[in-house]
Design a protein around this motif. Structure first.
Motif, mmCIF file in Angstrom:
data_model
loop_
_atom_site.group_PDB
_atom_site.id
_atom_site.type_symbol
_atom_site.label_atom_id
_atom_site.label_comp_id
_atom_site.label_asym_id
_atom_site.label_seq_id
_atom_site.Cartn_x
_atom_site.Cartn_y
_atom_site.Cartn_z
ATOM 1 N N UNK A 127 0.857 -1.187 0.000
ATOM 2 C CA UNK A 127 0.000 0.000 0.000
ATOM 3 C C UNK A 127 0.894 1.238 0.000
ATOM 4 N N UNK A 128 1.136 1.845 -1.171
ATOM 5 C CA UNK A 128 1.923 3.091 -1.196
ATOM 6 C C UNK A 128 1.112 4.207 -0.538
ATOM 7 N N UNK A 129 1.741 4.922 0.383
ATOM 8 C CA UNK A 129 1.039 5.982 1.117
ATOM 9 C C UNK A 129 1.994 7.156 1.315
ATOM 10 N N UNK A 130 2.055 8.024 0.316
ATOM 11 C CA UNK A 130 2.924 9.200 0.390
ATOM 12 C C UNK A 130 2.208 10.330 1.114
ATOM 13 N N UNK A 131 3.002 11.152 1.817
ATOM 14 C CA UNK A 131 2.408 12.293 2.522
ATOM 15 C C UNK A 131 2.038 13.404 1.550
ATOM 16 N N UNK A 132 2.894 13.631 0.557
ATOM 17 C CA UNK A 132 2.697 14.752 -0.342
ATOM 18 C C UNK A 132 1.531 14.545 -1.294
ATOM 19 N N UNK A 133 0.692 15.577 -1.418
ATOM 20 C CA UNK A 133 -0.398 15.598 -2.395
ATOM 21 C C UNK A 133 -0.753 17.051 -2.637
ATOM 22 N N UNK A 134 -0.763 17.469 -3.890
ATOM 23 C CA UNK A 134 -0.999 18.886 -4.181
ATOM 24 C C UNK A 134 -2.398 19.321 -3.762
ATOM 25 N N UNK A 135 -3.371 18.413 -3.882
ATOM 26 C CA UNK A 135 -4.746 18.786 -3.553
ATOM 27 C C UNK A 135 -5.159 18.398 -2.137
ATOM 28 N N UNK A 136 -4.517 17.354 -1.590
ATOM 29 C CA UNK A 136 -4.859 16.888 -0.241
ATOM 30 C C UNK A 136 -3.584 16.506 0.509
ATOM 31 N N UNK A 137 -2.835 17.491 1.001
ATOM 32 C CA UNK A 137 -1.605 17.168 1.740
ATOM 33 C C UNK A 137 -1.909 16.252 2.928
ATOM 34 N N UNK A 138 -1.007 15.290 3.150
ATOM 35 C CA UNK A 138 -1.216 14.350 4.248
ATOM 36 C C UNK A 138 -2.391 13.419 4.032
ATOM 37 N N UNK A 190 12.228 10.020 -3.524
ATOM 38 C CA UNK A 190 12.438 10.519 -4.890
ATOM 39 C C UNK A 190 11.959 9.573 -5.982
ATOM 40 N N UNK A 191 11.212 8.523 -5.646
ATOM 41 C CA UNK A 191 10.745 7.610 -6.689
ATOM 42 C C UNK A 191 9.868 8.344 -7.702
ATOM 43 N N UNK A 192 10.090 8.026 -8.988
ATOM 44 C CA UNK A 192 9.308 8.654 -10.043
ATOM 45 C C UNK A 192 7.953 7.982 -10.238
ATOM 46 N N UNK A 193 7.820 6.740 -9.776
ATOM 47 C CA UNK A 193 6.581 6.014 -10.023
ATOM 48 C C UNK A 193 6.286 5.055 -8.876
ATOM 49 N N UNK A 194 5.034 4.619 -8.828
ATOM 50 C CA UNK A 194 4.647 3.621 -7.841
ATOM 51 C C UNK A 194 5.357 2.304 -8.060
#
Length: 260
Positions: free
Chosen positions: A10-21, A77-81
């Motif tokens: 389950x990839x779960x990145x913090x960064x999101x332009x529309x919904x941070x966190x 720094x991964x470019x893709x999932x």
């Protein structure tokens, strides 16, 4: 394939332009990522060492540990999932034939039956390195929406191409987006972005440079096709519940849980 013999990341990145966190946003009293983890657990596989949250943020890592999930830190720094999944497979020491389902961390409504289905489909299609799902498109607006990815397959269910453009192009009926009529058969197919990979396929893709068609369409699965990796696509009748990309999506999903 032996029942319940696959992995879920389950990839779960913090960064999101529309919904941070985004993974930490509350839905019915739980963080979103916990709901996604629970969908994976519902498949019946043993969570210990088989269901892994991959994050780039210690806040998400700590929350996951708090509700009992196995979580690992991955590079930011991964470019893709796909690259992130390849790192997880290496961290976990999974063998090359392991089947790994990529369950996005913003899919709290994903039915567990579909998670299992995509894994079984890959196990049963030995010539494929990846499996995924699609659903028929019945609306012209969806067909011409570049945010909705379309897929065309061959007679055995292997993907021929994915595109943000309307494919296949019905020359006689798709005069324009405003005049398109949905009369061609078979119906165009909308790609659903859940994948199962063989671990060795992840390594191959992660080691390769981006393909021109991948960059042009901004679709990472096109790298696999460029490399000659088979992608099996099964069409299902109905699209699963909404994922969360926007604030409006979040409210819609919250409402779904309220009515459950």
């Amino acid at each position: 394939m032996k029942q319940h013999s696959f992995k879920v990341v389950i990839p779960a990145r913090f960064g999101s332009s529309r919904l941070p966190g985004k993974p930490l946003l509350d839905i019915a009293g739980k963080p979103m990522v916990q709901h996604v983890f629970e969908r994976a657990v519902e498949t019946g596989i043993n969570p210990d060492g088989n269901i892994v949250v991959a994050t780039d943020d210690e806040r998400i890592l700590n929350i996951c540990h708090g509700f009992g999930a196995h979580a690992v830190m991955t590079a930011s720094e991964h470019d893709s999932g796909t690259d992130r999944l390849a790192e997880v497979a290496e961290i976990m020491g999974w063998d090359d034939e392991s089947i790994i389902v990529n369950l996005q961390g913003d899919e709290p409504l994903m039915p567990h039956q579909l998670i299992t289905k995509v894994a079984i489909n890959l196990a049963e299609n030995k010539s494929a390195g990846i499996s995924t799902l699609s659903t028929p498109i019945h609306d012209a607006d969806d067909l011409f929406d570049p945010n909705i990815v379309k897929v065309v397959t061959n007679q055995t269910g292997l993907a021929l191409y994915f595109s943000r453009a309307p494919i296949p192009w019905d020359r006689d009926n798709y005069k324009s987006a405003s005049k398109a009529t949905m009369v061609s058969l078979p119906h165009p197919q909308r790609h659903l972005g859940m994948y199962a990979y063989r671990a060795k396929t992840l390594k191959t893709i992660a080691a390769a440079s981006a393909a021109d068609i991948e960059t042009l369409e901004a679709l990472e699965q096109l790298r696999a096709l460029w490399l000659g990796i088979g992608i099996h696509v099964e069409s299902i009748s109905e699209q699963p519940g909404h994922g969360v990309d926007t604030p409006a999506d979040l409210e819609r999903v919250r409402a779904e849980f309220t009515h459950q």
